[in-house]
Write a protein that holds these residues in place. Structure first.
Motif, short mmCIF file in Angstrom:
data_model
loop_
_atom_site.label_atom_id
_atom_site.label_comp_id
_atom_site.label_asym_id
_atom_site.label_seq_id
_atom_site.Cartn_x
_atom_site.Cartn_y
_atom_site.Cartn_z
N ILE A 38 10.15 -5.02 -3.02
CA ILE A 38 9.82 -3.64 -2.63
C ILE A 38 9.74 -3.48 -1.11
CG2 ILE A 38 8.71 -3.01 -4.80
CD1 ILE A 38 6.01 -3.57 -3.51
N ASP A 136 2.31 1.48 4.06
CA ASP A 136 3.21 1.06 2.97
C ASP A 136 2.49 0.16 1.97
OD1 ASP A 136 5.54 0.78 1.50
OD2 ASP A 136 6.41 -0.75 2.81
N LYS A 139 -0.56 3.34 -3.38
CA LYS A 139 -0.53 4.77 -3.11
C LYS A 139 -1.88 5.49 -3.18
CE LYS A 139 3.58 3.51 -2.61
NZ LYS A 139 3.85 2.91 -1.30
N HIS A 162 5.76 5.16 3.96
CA HIS A 162 6.92 4.88 3.12
C HIS A 162 6.77 5.51 1.72
CE1 HIS A 162 9.85 1.94 1.06
NE2 HIS A 162 10.54 2.76 1.83
N ASN A 163 7.90 5.68 1.07
CA ASN A 163 8.01 6.14 -0.32
C ASN A 163 7.70 7.62 -0.50
OD1 ASN A 163 6.60 3.05 -0.64
ND2 ASN A 163 8.58 3.38 -1.62
N LYS A 167 11.61 7.61 -5.23
CA LYS A 167 12.91 7.49 -5.90
C LYS A 167 13.35 8.80 -6.55
CE LYS A 167 12.25 2.55 -6.74
NZ LYS A 167 11.45 1.67 -7.60
C1 DHB Z 1 7.40 0.36 -5.01
C2 DHB Z 1 8.15 0.44 -3.84
C3 DHB Z 1 7.54 0.50 -2.62
O1 DHB Z 1 8.24 0.58 -1.47
C4 DHB Z 1 6.15 0.48 -2.54
O2 DHB Z 1 5.61 0.55 -1.32
C5 DHB Z 1 5.39 0.38 -3.68
C6 DHB Z 1 6.01 0.33 -4.92
C7 DHB Z 1 8.07 0.30 -6.32
O3 DHB Z 1 9.28 0.42 -6.36
O4 DHB Z 1 7.37 0.09 -7.31
#
Ligand code: DHB
Ligand code: SAH
Ligand code: MG
Length: 214
Positions: A38, A136, A139, A162-163, A167
């Motif tokens: 990740i 990062d 959450k 980040h994130n 997605k």
């Molecule tokens: C995920 C990806 C990340 O960049 C992160 O900080 C936490 C989780 C994930 O894909 O689960």
């Protein structure tokens, strides 16, 4: 109309975010040793490096070290004399990252602090203000990290988180994942904060960025 897509992302990466052996090794060795895959994308790493240098940052905090991949990009953007302090709760991740920092020749510019980030941040407040904060980690604590950054950045300092896209789930108004709901609120909170000029960089999984103006 926008042209941004995966092919354009690969075009940018191929020109501006080529990885050297230290970065390639960091990802391969992290995977081999069981760390989750990740880390940020190369394109995002290059953007962080750019932001760190463009803001003249010398005092930088990263929350969530993992194997050190993003830390290497960030440390390579530091202005002369600069230092990255990166926070990690898992002692094994911290140990692996320290090895990668040493291999990249960055051991003297990066300090890994092991422990719960919120505890480390509480004591780091006395060492501020800081020029740059990269968020990062898990959450649910993003809102607390945001408030800490807002207080502990200098005016002109920059935060990145980040994130921001989760997605693509970030657009889900019907049944977003719990962490997505947290990021939806987080992005909205940042967008409305008058002490920041903020936006989202759309590479990778999306990076919320803000510069502190007051
Ligand atoms: C995920 C990806 C990340 O960049 C992160 O900080 C936490 C989780 C994930 O894909 O689960
Ligand atoms: N920034 C890294 C990826 C970080 S993944 C990169 O792009 O290379 C998230 C990391 O944060 C994991 O290593 C996890 O152990 C750590 N982490 C999660 N919650 C944390 C917390 N509350 N305090 C400190 N570290 C935490
Ligand atoms: Mg992430």
């Amino acid at each position: 109309m926008t042209f941004y897509n995966h092919e354009i992302s690969k075009y940018i990466t191929g020109l501006f975010a080529l990885q050297d052996t230290a970065l390639i090794h960091t990802l391969q060795d992290s995977a081999q040793r069981g760390l989750p895959a990740i880390s940020i994308q190369p394109e995002e790493g290059r953007f962080l490096q750019f932001l760190v240098r463009a803001s003249g940052a010398r005092r930088v905090i990263e929350i969530g070290t993992l194997g050190g991949y993003s830390g290497i990009w960030i440390a390579r953007g530091l202005a002369p004399g600069g230092k990255l302090i990166t926070l990690e709760k898992e002692p094994f991740h911290a140990r692996v990252a320290e090895q990668h920092f040493a291999l990249a020749g960055l051991a003297d510019r990066i300090e890994v602090r092991v422990g719960e980030a919120l505890r480390s941040l509480a004591s780091l407040a006395a060492e501020g203000p800081f020029d740059f904060v990269f968020i990062d980690a898990e959450k649910p604590d993003y809102p607390s990290y945001f408030e800490w950054a807002l207080v502990n950045l200098r005016v002109g300092g920059v935060m990145a988180a980040h994130n921001a896209f989760r997605k693509g789930d970030i657009l889900n108004r019907v049944d977003p994942e719990e962490n997505t709901r947290i990021l939806q609120d987080f992005n909205q909170r940042a967008s409305r904060e008058p002490r920041l000029i903020s936006t989202i960089y759309p590479g990778g999984d999306g990076m919320l960025v803000g510069v502190k103006i007051a």
